[in-house]
Write a protein that holds these residues in place. Structure first.
Motif, short mmCIF file in Angstrom:
data_model
loop_
_atom_site.label_atom_id
_atom_site.label_comp_id
_atom_site.label_asym_id
_atom_site.label_seq_id
_atom_site.Cartn_x
_atom_site.Cartn_y
_atom_site.Cartn_z
N ARG A 151 57.04 69.87 38.96
CA ARG A 151 57.64 69.09 37.88
C ARG A 151 56.58 68.36 37.07
O ARG A 151 56.61 68.33 35.85
CB ARG A 151 58.62 68.08 38.47
N ALA A 152 55.60 67.76 37.83
CA ALA A 152 54.54 67.02 37.15
C ALA A 152 53.75 67.96 36.24
O ALA A 152 53.45 67.62 35.09
CB ALA A 152 53.62 66.38 38.17
N GLY B 96 55.57 68.76 33.10
CA GLY B 96 55.47 67.61 32.18
C GLY B 96 54.11 67.59 31.52
O GLY B 96 53.99 67.37 30.31
N THR B 97 53.06 67.84 32.32
CA THR B 97 51.70 67.79 31.78
C THR B 97 51.47 68.87 30.74
O THR B 97 50.74 68.65 29.78
CB THR B 97 50.68 68.00 32.93
N ASP C 145 53.48 69.99 28.44
CA ASP C 145 53.91 69.52 27.13
C ASP C 145 52.91 68.53 26.56
O ASP C 145 52.44 68.66 25.44
CB ASP C 145 55.30 68.88 27.23
N THR C 146 52.58 67.50 27.41
CA THR C 146 51.69 66.45 26.92
C THR C 146 50.33 67.02 26.53
O THR C 146 49.79 66.68 25.48
CB THR C 146 51.46 65.38 28.01
N LYS D 9 54.33 77.52 31.03
CA LYS D 9 55.32 77.00 31.98
C LYS D 9 55.74 78.07 32.97
O LYS D 9 55.90 77.81 34.16
CB LYS D 9 56.55 76.48 31.22
#
Ligand code: ADP
Length: 545
Positions: A33-34, A37-38, A40-41, A282
């Protein structure tokens, strides 16, 4: 309690491992999950950084073009440099004409130019005179004359371009004769005039096109004009150009704000990260996550199997140890009984306390027990050789009828003492290639068991015949019989029925396994079936010679 401990330990260990694996699975999921998220950022950051760099690069290119505009624009044939003045776009080469000075100042400068010796001083005077503000045709004439003086002293494209602009000017305009005069002068002084004129006319056309597209905003701004970039500076300087910039992967430059993340660099030009790239990143993380899970699951399976296997092996080892201990105890006990009988009878005989008519009985008992002792010891020896894989067979042509008869006879007294009747049905002269000692041990074990597990039925039958190339020996009793379930296992070592009629009798559970192994070593078989109406039949098949 002692038995429960290993089980508790196994359960505890499995629980611990399960806990560890659950934790590992969770960790893997959280990491996944992390990472998602990373992705995208980090893509956003990357895009912003690149966009910033690209904007800087464009600013640099723009600044370079503006500085050209400030110098001699038309010396660069490909430079699309313009200027916006009084709501009009004109080629940058005539920029000098637009910085005007009053007529009086221009007149004075012209006079000074004529008076000064030719060189830098007169040039600067004529340059000022050429900036004359034009209100009348006469002003235009003087301005043009001043420019010709400048041209004489410093021939550059910008000046030629400016003269051409004045010759074509309409309001106010030169007279036709003045125009022609200046034109022929220009042609005389500038041999490559047609080339410059051509470039200048293209610039005027472009200026007109920009003029149509220009948004007429106040101040500095950028706009897109016919697929090119238009930058207008605060002071009206305008450059039209195609930016020469390149983005590094995964950022691409597009003219539309398509799907995925994007940043506008300048109007009509976007730095963008295609959504496909983000999706692929992803998907690759997802793949890693799934691979991690499969790996963990395999590890969990392996761990559990290993733990269970380890404890099963330990349990089996414990059982084996217990069986061996039990075996030693049973064998010792089995040996002790015949030994003490032999000893007791021998001692009684020695002390002469036996009446004459009993002496033969005493001798017989000693012989019978010695026989039994030999049988037990032979079993133990064969068994131990079996364990060490060292059981040797020395087959030789043997008269099985005679040998079987001899063994049966050795049981004669024991059978008589215990009230058994032994029925014999043996063909004479049957021979076979066998190890006489091994064969004797098989017959001994079968007869011994037939007596031991008799249960009231006192007839034992021994048969020897030949059938289909096999010598077949049968020992049938009318004893307790063997349940079907147990039949499959009685030839395994240490297997004894837990029936009280069996456990009450002496035995170590190796007799039949030794018999089977010996038969197999002689390429034969041994099997058990039920006798009618009760009891068991053991059949040994050996190749006849
Ligand atoms: P032991 O006789 O020392 O127990 P064996 O290997 O000779 O060992 O026999 C194994 C088991 O097979 C016996 O304990 C008994 O349960 C069963 N068995 C063997 N022979 C007979 C028989 N003739 N009748 C009934 N049960 C038998």
């Amino acid at each position: 309690m002692q038995r429960r401990l290993p089980r508790l330990l196994t359960a505890g260990l499995i629980l611990l491992m399960a806990g560890l694996f659950v934790a590992a699975f969770r960790l893997n999921r959280n990491n996944y999950r992390a990472s998602i998220g990373t992705v995208d950022t980090s893509f956003v950051q990357l895009l912003e950084q690149q966009a910033e760099g690209l904007r800087e690069e464009i600013k640099k290119q723009e600044a370079g073009l503006f500085s050209k505009l400030e110098s001699d624009a038309l010396s660069e044939p490909d430079a699309d440099l313009f200027i916006v003045r009084d709501n009009r776009v004109v080629p940058g080469c005539i920029a000098g004409l637009l910085k005007t000075v009053p007529e009086a100042e221009a007149d004075t400068a012209f006079e000074k130019g004529l008076a000064a010796p030719p060189g830098q001083t007169s040039l600067s005077h004529f340059q000022i005179a050429a900036r004359r503000k034009v209100s009348t045709p006469d002003d235009l004439y003087r301005k043009t004359a001043a420019l010709f003086n400048v041209l004489e002293l410093e021939r550059n494209t910008r000046t030629i371009c400016s003269i051409l602009a004045l010759l074509n000017q309409t309001d106010p305009a030169l007279t036709e004769s003045q125009r022609r005069f200046f034109r022929s002068m220009l042609e005389e002084q500038v041999p490559d005039l047609s080339g410059i004129e051509e470039r200048a006319s293209i610039l005027w056309e472009t200026a007109t096109a920009i003029d149509r597209n220009l948004t007429r905003r106040k101040g500095a701004y950028r706009a897109e004009s016919n697929g090119k970039m238009l930058s207008v500076r605060e002071d009206g300087f305008t450059v039209l150009y195609s930016p020469d910039i390149e983005a590094t992967a995964p950022v691409i430059l597009t003219q539309e704000d398509g799907q995925g993340r994007h940043e506008q660099i300048i109007p009509g030009l976007f730095a963008s990260i295609p959504s496909q790239t983000v999706d692929e990143a992803k998907a690759s993380i997802g793949k890693q996550y799934r691979t991690g899970n499969i790996f963990l699951a395999l590890m969990a399976l392996l761990g559990t199997t290993l733990t269970i296997g380890l404890f099963a092996a330990a349990k089996r080892q414990r059982q084996l140890d217990a069986t061996r201990t039990q075996f030693i105890a049973t064998v010792s006990h089995e040996l002790r009984t015949p030994l003490s009988l032999i000893r007791l009878h021998a001692e009684t005989l020695k002390h002469g306390r036996v009446p004459d008519e009993k002496i033969t009985d005493y001798h017989q008992t000693i012989l019978t027990e010695a026989e039994r002792l030999t049988g037990i010891v032979n079993n133990v020896l064969d068994f131990s050789r079996m364990e060490r894989d060292n059981l040797k067979i020395n087959s030789e042509p043997t008269d099985l009828s005679a040998l079987t008869e001899r063994i049966a006879y050795s049981f004669h007294d024991r059978l008589e003492q215990e009230g058994f009747e032994l029925e014999r049905q043996m063909e004479s002269g049957i021979t076979g290639l066998v190890d006489p000692l091994a064969y004797s041990q098989i017959v001994f074990n079968l007869l011994d068991n037939a007596i031991k597990y008799s249960d009231g039925g006192k007839t034992i039958r021994i048969e020897l015949d030949v059938s289909d190339g096999w010598n077949i020996l049968r020992v049938a009793d009318q004893g307790i019989g063997i349940p079907d379930k147990l039949k499959k296992h009685i030839f395994e070592e240490f297997v004894r029925s837990d029936d009280s009629k069996v456990t009450a009798r002496r035995g170590s559970g190796i007799g039949l396994s030794v018999a089977q192994r010996l038969a197999e070593k002689m390429d034969g078989t041994i099997e058990v079936t039920d006798n009618q109406p009760k009891g068991s039949v053991f059949t040994v098949k050996l190749a006849s010679s």
